[in-house]
Design a protein around this motif. Structure first.
Motif, PDB file in Angstrom:
ATOM      1  N   ARG A   7      83.391 -56.827 -18.272  1.00 22.60           N
ATOM      2  CA  ARG A   7      84.432 -56.088 -17.545  1.00 22.60           C
ATOM      3  C   ARG A   7      83.948 -55.595 -16.182  1.00 22.60           C
ATOM      4  N   ASN A  12      92.050 -58.547 -21.860  1.00 25.23           N
ATOM      5  CA  ASN A  12      91.219 -58.429 -23.064  1.00 25.23           C
ATOM      6  C   ASN A  12      90.950 -59.795 -23.689  1.00 25.23           C
ATOM      7  N   SER A  67      77.486 -57.711 -23.245  1.00 27.01           N
ATOM      8  CA  SER A  67      78.500 -56.955 -23.990  1.00 27.01           C
ATOM      9  C   SER A  67      79.850 -57.183 -23.296  1.00 27.01           C
ATOM     10  N   GLU A  68      80.904 -56.833 -23.986  1.00 27.89           N
ATOM     11  CA  GLU A  68      82.225 -56.939 -23.356  1.00 27.89           C
ATOM     12  C   GLU A  68      82.325 -55.983 -22.172  1.00 27.89           C
ATOM     13  N   ASP A  69      81.667 -54.830 -22.245  1.00 30.97           N
ATOM     14  CA  ASP A  69      81.665 -53.895 -21.112  1.00 30.97           C
ATOM     15  C   ASP A  69      80.952 -54.508 -19.904  1.00 30.97           C
ATOM     16  N   ASP A  70      79.858 -55.248 -20.143  1.00 26.88           N
ATOM     17  CA  ASP A  70      79.174 -55.941 -19.044  1.00 26.88           C
ATOM     18  C   ASP A  70      80.136 -56.905 -18.360  1.00 26.88           C
TER      19      ASP A  70
END
Length: 147
Positions: free
Chosen positions: A113, A87, A108-111
């Motif tokens: 990941r 994280n 984005s943080e999801d991208d």
């Protein structure tokens, strides 16, 4: 040597650099992180370490301090530590990609990941280098060995 002023010093984190990402066979715009931002990233990692307790026992023998003993206790949940480390790295990359050169292609943080592991690690290394956290081979070689 150039004379520095506040504007020149503080503008560094707002000046993205184009870096080659070999794992993706391309380039990305990344910016260095400020000391405060790096501290926020370190705090994300530190939260998973847990609490440590240290007790010291000492005895006096005559005029000299005798034997000293230190007892330490601590628990680390390795799964939580691993998640916190990931994280923290995702946050670091997200902060670095959040720069004017990427304004039309926001991440984005999801991208982040979803990146392949080799590409992700390479980007993390670039962000650390740009932010002044690079460890050189000479520093590693000059590190004192355990005795």
């Amino acid at each position: 040597m150039a004379l520095l002023n506040k504007q020149k010093i503080l503008s560094g984190v707002n000046e993205p650099e184009k870096v080659e990402i070999k794992a993706l066979n391309g380039e990305l715009w990344l910016r260095p992180l400020s000391g405060f931002e790096l501290s926020e990233v370190e705090d994300i990692e530190a939260k998973a370490i847990g609490d440590f307790e240290t007790n010291e026992k000492s005895q006096r023998q005559g005029k000299r301090l005798g034997k000293s003993e230190t007892l330490s206790k601590g628990k680390i949940n390795l799964s939580k530590a691993n998640q916190a480390s990931m994280n923290a790295k995702v946050t670091m990359v997200h902060m670095s990609l959040d720069n004017p050169k990427n304004a039309d292609d926001l991440w984005s943080e999801d991208d982040i990941r979803m990146l392949r592991r080799d590409a992700f690690n390479e980007i993390v290394d670039h962000v650390r280098r740009l932010s002044g956290e690079d460890i050189t081979k000479g520093e590693i070689e000059s590190f004192p060995e355990n005795e």
